[in-house]
Design an enzyme around this catalytic site. Structure first.
Site, mmCIF file in Angstrom:
data_model
loop_
_atom_site.group_PDB
_atom_site.id
_atom_site.type_symbol
_atom_site.label_atom_id
_atom_site.label_comp_id
_atom_site.label_asym_id
_atom_site.label_seq_id
_atom_site.Cartn_x
_atom_site.Cartn_y
_atom_site.Cartn_z
ATOM 1 N N ARG A 129 0.853 -1.190 0.000
ATOM 2 C CA ARG A 129 0.000 0.000 0.000
ATOM 3 C C ARG A 129 0.880 1.227 0.000
ATOM 4 O O ARG A 129 1.837 1.320 0.766
ATOM 5 C CB ARG A 129 -0.905 0.000 1.234
ATOM 6 C CG ARG A 129 -1.651 1.297 1.473
ATOM 7 C CD ARG A 129 -2.817 1.079 2.424
ATOM 8 N NE ARG A 129 -3.897 0.360 1.772
ATOM 9 C CZ ARG A 129 -4.909 -0.196 2.418
ATOM 10 N NH1 ARG A 129 -4.960 -0.150 3.729
ATOM 11 N NH2 ARG A 129 -5.862 -0.818 1.753
ATOM 12 N N MET A 146 -0.642 6.496 -3.025
ATOM 13 C CA MET A 146 -1.531 6.717 -4.148
ATOM 14 C C MET A 146 -2.315 5.475 -4.533
ATOM 15 O O MET A 146 -3.414 5.583 -5.072
ATOM 16 C CB MET A 146 -0.710 7.198 -5.358
ATOM 17 C CG MET A 146 -1.541 7.618 -6.559
ATOM 18 S SD MET A 146 -0.567 8.304 -7.913
ATOM 19 C CE MET A 146 0.214 6.851 -8.552
ATOM 20 N N ASP A 156 12.051 9.222 -8.986
ATOM 21 C CA ASP A 156 11.744 8.813 -7.601
ATOM 22 C C ASP A 156 12.517 7.555 -7.233
ATOM 23 O O ASP A 156 11.963 6.605 -6.692
ATOM 24 C CB ASP A 156 10.234 8.589 -7.445
ATOM 25 C CG ASP A 156 9.813 8.574 -5.967
ATOM 26 O OD1 ASP A 156 10.595 9.064 -5.127
ATOM 27 O OD2 ASP A 156 8.718 8.087 -5.660
#
Length: 658
Positions: free
Chosen positions: A34, A37, A157
């Site tokens: 999880r 987003m 990222d």
């Protein structure tokens, strides 16, 4: 893909969607990850019979066009990449889930390769990464970046949570291209609505400043990843993402070897180059980074950036080639000769008398003029001096003594004054006003004024969360430049009122609304049966909506199961049974059966047992006692007339009147 993304502390590890099969093909299993987003589920492609990972955008974010676009951009970016170190994308689509107020939301999903393993973040936290493994993992990440950069995609990222290690293949997989951009997209800056996109501990300086990124920004993040694997912590840590971002822009990280003694100087040099503030001083592509990393493994350090090299002395032609060569060339200009008179002194060459005593055998050179620095092969012949020469010598000696004493006296006086002078007054700087500014604006203003702000978060009933309350010392006072200063940031009010419109929302929407109101305590979920509220929709909360609670209090969200419990109906009159079912939102279907043992109109049986759970609005069949029909009346049997005994009179009469 056994992905383990960022897990918010106030969310439960259970799927929020109720649809188990997407597009009639992908059957969802357990929740395996999880993030901020999306949720990631283990799934099965029923058409091909293979295990996949299904990534679904959170339903509460599906209404936002920015999140929709970012989610679809990830699918488009990764679908174009086919590399063994990049998680593959097989399919995309969307499906409808129930939203607030009985409307549907189209939630997009991505079907990806399922990878069994652990993230680098988990390995680092468990301290299971050796130096050799750190180098191997980084080489794998750089291989993936080299491929994606050549395809025109910047990841933006790179961090430990987005890199997985697969023990079976002994390789790494790069994932989560959710904020990737094309290199050619000149508008792809790292800020959106004044918020930095990415993760603060791994942001490049240009990302923190909101500038356009390129492939070298990914290489900076890869350097941060390598630093954390070698030391167990990111290059910069701070109280908030904003303070960490400012460190990326302004400060130099500690050498990795100072935190882990096993890190070599060669690896330190690779990290120093990878973490340069100016991207022109970093590795210019992933291939160069990989070559330097392999060389460092063999003990070969990386050359320092050209900008930091010291200028070479133009008089020393050897200095660039031989580091052990002398740092200054010897020149005849200004060379000194020895005056051989008693008490002789050093004089410039042009003043030296060319007397016979200065002559030397052939092949020899004057002392102090030869490149080799060798001594003269013959000593000058001592000659008797004239009275004039002796007088001149005494005059020179006296003059030299006087000059020496004057120089020593002047030097002593200067040194005395230097040692006893009062220290210079420190430069005082006026503390600027930061009240009502956002956290990032307040930090920037204090940094620009020359201070080192230290964040302190306080509860405040009137100033919104994330807004500056003030400084300590307060604004308007003066402080020495480069001093620490406390910046107080509001954490919002200490109490909040639970919103009254939570009932009727989905669980995810209720959680987000409570977080937006400033609740920091734990959120738990309790399921309850309800005759009218649909499954998955909030019925109420505990404490109830409208009540005031502390921001750190725990709140329980009561969510409907979509089911109701069947009441006990046997023994009730039919009217009472129907009323009991209506109260639970159920319907009645009665069947009458003759029963001589139970009063007519009472329920003698029910199809669904008491206390069993049934769907809302279900029809419950019951059996009702009915009076038996009356028995048929018996047919009357004629009764024969009784035979009378003939009396004497009758006999007489019968004889007389036959």
């Amino acid at each position: 893909m056994n992905n383990t993304p960022r897990t918010p502390s106030h969310r439960e590890d259970r799927p929020v969607n109720t649809q188990r099969v997407l597009s009639g093909r992908y059957e969802l299993g357990e929740l395996i990850g999880r993030g901020g987003m999306a949720d990631v589920f283990r799934g099965v492609d029923t058409r091909l019979g293979r295990t996949v990972a299904v990534k679904l955008l959170r339903p509460d974010l599906a209404r936002d066009p920015q999140f929709q676009a970012r989610f679809k951009r990830e699918a488009q970016a990764v679908a174009a990449l086919n590399h063994p170190s990049i998680v593959a994308v097989f399919d995309t689509g969307d499906h409808a889930v129930p939203g607030d107020r009985e409307d549907n939301v189209r939630v997009p999903y991505i079907v990806m390769e399922f990878v069994s393993g652990k993230t680098i973040r988990d390995l680092v936290r468990a301290k299971e990464v050796t130096i050799d493994q750190a180098i191997d993992f980084t080489l794998g990440v750089l291989s993936a970046l080299d491929y994606s950069h050549k395809a025109g995609i910047v990841h933006r990222d790179i961090k430990p949570a987005n890199v997985m290690f697969c023990p079976e293949s002994n390789s790494v997989k790069v994932m989560d291209f959710g904020i990737a951009r094309a290199i050619a997209d000149s508008s792809a800056t790292m800020t959106q609505t004044q918020a930095v996109v990415g993760t603060a501990q791994y942001l490049s300086p240009e990302q923190a400043r909101g500038e356009t990124v390129d492939a070298r920004s990914d290489l900076y993040s890869a350097g941060c990843l390598l630093y954390e694997m070698l030391t167990g912590r990111p290059p910069f840590i701070g109280d908030s993402p904003v303070s960490v971002a400012y460190q990326h822009v302004r400060e130099i990280p500690e050498p990795a070897s100072s935190l882990n003694r096993e890190v070599s100087d060669a690896l330190d040099s690779v990290l120093m180059k990878a973490l340069q503030k100016n991207r022109a001083d970093r590795f210019q592509d992933a291939a160069a980074f990989r070559r330097a990393l392999r060389a460092a493994r063999n003990g070969v350090a990386v050359t320092a950036p050209a900008a930091s090299e010291a200028p070479t002395d133009p008089t020393n032609a050897v200095s660039r080639q031989d580091p052990l060569a002398p740092t200054a060339a010897f020149s005849l200009t200004g060379a000194k000769f020895l005056d051989e008179s008693p008490g002789g002194r050093l004089r410039p060459a042009e003043e030296a008398p060319l007397d016979d005593h200065m002559l030397q055998p052939a092949g020899t050179e004057l002392y102090g003029t030869a490149d080799t620095g060798s001594l003269p092969l013959a000593l000058p012949v001592e000659r008797e001096r004239t009275p004039r020469q002796k007088s001149r010598r005494r005059t020179w000696i006296a003059t030299l003594v006087v000059l020496t004493m004057l120089v020593l006296a002047g030097g002593g006086l200067w040194l005395y004054n230097l040692m006893n002078q009062s220290p210079p007054q420190a430069t005082k700087v006026l503390i600027p006003t930061v009240t009502s500014l956002t956290e990032s604006e307040a930090l920037q203003r204090l940094y620009n004024a020359g201070f080192k702000p230290q964040l302190k978060r306080l509860q405040h009933d009137t100033i919104p969360k994330g807004t500056a309350i003030g400084t300590v010392p307060s604004s308007g006072s003066s402080l020495e430049a480069n001093s620490d200063i406390i910046l107080n940031i509001s954490e919002g009010p200490s109490t909040i009122a639970i919103p009254t419109d939570l009932p009727g929302r989905t669980e995810a929407a209720a959680r987000d609304l409570l977080h937006q109101e400033g609740l920091t305590g734990s959120l738990t979920t309790k399921t309850s049966n309800n005759p009218t509220v649909p499954a998955g929709i909030v019925i109420t909360t505990n404490p109830a909506p409208g009540q005031v609670v502390a921001v750190g209090d725990a709140v329980e969200i009561v969510v409907s199961t979509g089911k109701v419990a069947v009441p006990q109906l046997i023994g009730l009159p039919l009217a009472d049974a129907e009323a009991a079912l209506t109260a639970q939102g159920l319907k009645l279907n009665a069947t009458e059966v003759e029963n001589s043992q139970v009063a007519p109109g009472k329920v003698t049986g029910q199809a669904d047992a008491a206390d069993s759970l049934v769907e809302q609005g279900k029809t419950i069949t019951v059996t009702v006692a009915k009076a038996p029909a009356p028995a048929p009346a018996p047919t009357p049997t004629p009764t024969p007339s009784p035979t009378k005994t003939a009396s004497k009179e009758d006999a007489v009469l019968n004889g007389l009147f036959p």
